[in-house]
Design an enzyme around this catalytic site. Structure first.
Site, PDB file in Angstrom:
ATOM      1  N   ILE A  14      18.893  96.853  91.043  1.00 43.45           N
ATOM      2  CA  ILE A  14      20.223  97.516  90.586  1.00 43.45           C
ATOM      3  C   ILE A  14      20.993  96.463  89.744  1.00 43.45           C
ATOM      4  O   ILE A  14      21.213  95.241  90.129  1.00 43.45           O
ATOM      5  CB  ILE A  14      21.072  97.314  92.024  1.00 43.45           C
ATOM      6  CG1 ILE A  14      20.356  98.221  93.310  1.00 43.45           C
ATOM      7  CG2 ILE A  14      22.124  98.151  91.931  1.00 43.45           C
ATOM      8  CD1 ILE A  14      19.837  99.618  92.819  1.00 43.45           C
ATOM      9  N   GLU A  15      21.390  97.043  88.560  1.00 43.69           N
ATOM     10  CA  GLU A  15      22.349  96.389  87.524  1.00 43.69           C
ATOM     11  C   GLU A  15      23.605  96.799  87.692  1.00 43.69           C
ATOM     12  O   GLU A  15      23.793  98.266  87.493  1.00 43.69           O
ATOM     13  CB  GLU A  15      21.495  96.570  86.285  1.00 43.69           C
ATOM     14  CG  GLU A  15      22.335  96.089  85.194  1.00 43.69           C
ATOM     15  CD  GLU A  15      21.702  96.247  83.607  1.00 43.69           C
ATOM     16  OE1 GLU A  15      22.072  95.968  82.970  1.00 43.69           O
ATOM     17  OE2 GLU A  15      20.598  97.053  83.836  1.00 43.69           O
TER      18      GLU A  15
END
Length: 130
Positions: free
Chosen positions: A124-125
């Site tokens: 998850i960015e």
């Protein structure tokens, strides 16, 4: 031909932990609804004008991805607040940042990002535009 993404589907092996991460840590809203053919109880995470539908591994319904696999997604979210606030929130929730902040190239501009993993180990960015 394509204008935007309406929703994506996330397959989880850890339903409760997944719901906790996306609601408590990322601040998304949990929606429960009835959908599909035949109609079945469903869950989704709402944020902005987007949503992530949730499938539980082994309990997926048709149609679905050919091989729905927890931990296979790599998603980038643009934050609604400065990245410094995102980092503070992650620290407050004791959620480890695995990389960042770093500069990346987003869909429309340069972005500054941090990376975390959700309970299924999806990457998850979380980013802000610069």
């Amino acid at each position: 031909m394509i204008h935007h993404i309406d929703h994506i589907v996330l397959t989880t092996a850890h339903e409760e932990a997944c719901i906790d991460f996306y609601t408590r840590v990322l601040g998304m809203q949990l929606e429960s609804f009835i959908g599909g053919s035949p109609p079945v109880p469903r869950k989704a995470f709402l944020f902005g004008s987007q949503k992530i539908n949730l499938h539980i591994q082994g309990k997926e319904f048709e149609p679905k991805a050919d091989i729905p696999t927890p931990g296979s997604l790599d998603m980038c979210f643009i934050a609604s607040c400065p990245l410094t606030e995102v980092i503070q929130r992650l620290q407050q929730e004791q959620w480890p940042v695995i990389e960042g902040p770093v500069i990346r190239t987003g869909a429309r501009s340069k972005i500054r990002s941090v990376y975390v993993r959700d309970p299924d180990l999806n990457l998850i960015e979380i980013s802000e535009t610069i």
